[in-house]
Design an enzyme around this catalytic site. Sequence first.
Site, short mmCIF file in Angstrom:
data_model
loop_
_atom_site.label_atom_id
_atom_site.label_comp_id
_atom_site.label_asym_id
_atom_site.label_seq_id
_atom_site.Cartn_x
_atom_site.Cartn_y
_atom_site.Cartn_z
N THR A 194 9.69 -73.12 -20.50
CA THR A 194 9.09 -72.26 -21.52
C THR A 194 10.04 -71.13 -21.90
O THR A 194 10.21 -70.81 -23.07
CB THR A 194 7.73 -71.72 -21.05
OG1 THR A 194 6.88 -72.85 -20.83
CG2 THR A 194 7.08 -70.83 -22.09
N GLU A 218 1.30 -65.84 -15.94
CA GLU A 218 2.29 -66.61 -16.71
C GLU A 218 3.70 -66.05 -16.56
O GLU A 218 4.67 -66.75 -16.83
CB GLU A 218 1.90 -66.68 -18.19
CG GLU A 218 0.70 -67.58 -18.48
CD GLU A 218 1.05 -69.07 -18.51
OE1 GLU A 218 1.71 -69.55 -17.57
OE2 GLU A 218 0.66 -69.74 -19.47
P1 ADP Z 1 3.52 -75.69 -18.51
O1 ADP Z 1 3.37 -75.80 -19.99
O2 ADP Z 1 3.22 -76.96 -17.81
O3 ADP Z 1 2.81 -74.52 -17.92
P2 ADP Z 1 5.90 -74.18 -17.96
O4 ADP Z 1 7.35 -74.59 -18.02
O5 ADP Z 1 5.45 -73.00 -18.74
O6 ADP Z 1 5.06 -75.47 -18.31
O7 ADP Z 1 5.51 -73.91 -16.46
C1 ADP Z 1 5.94 -74.77 -15.46
C2 ADP Z 1 6.83 -73.98 -14.51
O8 ADP Z 1 6.02 -73.01 -13.86
C3 ADP Z 1 7.43 -74.88 -13.45
O9 ADP Z 1 8.77 -74.49 -13.26
C4 ADP Z 1 6.61 -74.57 -12.22
O10 ADP Z 1 7.35 -74.68 -11.03
C5 ADP Z 1 6.18 -73.11 -12.46
N1 ADP Z 1 4.89 -72.79 -11.83
C6 ADP Z 1 4.62 -71.69 -11.10
N2 ADP Z 1 3.36 -71.71 -10.65
C7 ADP Z 1 2.79 -72.85 -11.09
C8 ADP Z 1 1.50 -73.41 -10.94
N3 ADP Z 1 0.56 -72.85 -10.21
N4 ADP Z 1 1.27 -74.58 -11.56
C9 ADP Z 1 2.23 -75.18 -12.30
N5 ADP Z 1 3.48 -74.70 -12.47
C10 ADP Z 1 3.77 -73.53 -11.87
#
Ligand code: ADP
Length: 307
Positions: free
Chosen positions: A181, A126
Amino acid sequence: MISKITVRAPSSTANLGPGFDTFGLAIDAFYDEVTLTKTKKGITIVTDDNIPTNPENNTAGLVVKNMKKKLKIKSGVEIQIKKGIPAGFGMGSSAGSAAATAVAFDKLFKIKLSSNELVEFAGFGEKASAGTIHYDNVAASVLGGFVIVKTNPLNVISIDAPTNLRMCVAVPKIDVPKKKTKVSRGVIPKNIKLTDAILNLSNASAIVAGFMNKDSELIGNSIKDVIVEPARQHMIPGYEKVKQNALKAGAYGVTISGAGPSVIAFSKNSFDLKKISSAMTRGFKSKNIDCQTIICKPSKGAIHQKK
Ligand code: ADP
């Protein structure tokens, strides 16, 4: 010798109102599928989806990097990611990939980690999306059902959800910031009033009792957060209307799913869930925003897909 493993992990909703960074619930709205293949060396990411392919910036890549290092695995790994969970909408998308990857890595190299260890490795991923490690979404996605995350030391308590619990999720079609986030963590108050802490603590405790007693009504009507939701709701256009509409249509409780912008309403299977979903759609429409609504239920955790 196994050289390839595929694992499917569910979407999840974090916080459930007052359980900020503590509660998670796996939901069957969407699934990510991750296939890990042993290679000669290095870490490569293969995906058709719009997510980072540099392992350092991808939650799955970071999980593999850390597991290789900590578990002293010399082999290289190719990570193939098929996204089902939309990224950046508070449905645990980054966590879904991380959870599937940790479970797949454990199986591929026959390590047999405990639940807590799997969650700990998945949570490390994360960092690539949120900038910090947090375990609520990954714990739900790895283990399924409802989870309570205790930290220092990490200990995840998992409770089966009532079978009649249902959720209506509204995913608004709006642009989300790249590091959403991280941004939405920045607006949370640093200091809180004791009376607010007491209200959230009492509702959080009632949610746990609701899951223990399989009482969907108690869970739903305890989804009340006076600390984080008021600080974040301005980031979701139409939020108040979506919430009030869903409550009027019969939802027990409504809150932001994770860091948003999706909104989640809690109810049970005997209710008119389509009515709640349309009420939420009308709420977003009042701000000229389209949304996708999904009626969903709790899901099992990350599962090995035999292909
Ligand atoms: P979510 O609640 O959908 O996880 P976040 O904003 O915490 O939303 O995470 C999305 C962000 O994380 C995006 O900017 C995305 O590019 C990045 N990210 C990195 N790796 C991944 C992944 N494997 N799957 C989805 N999002 C990812």
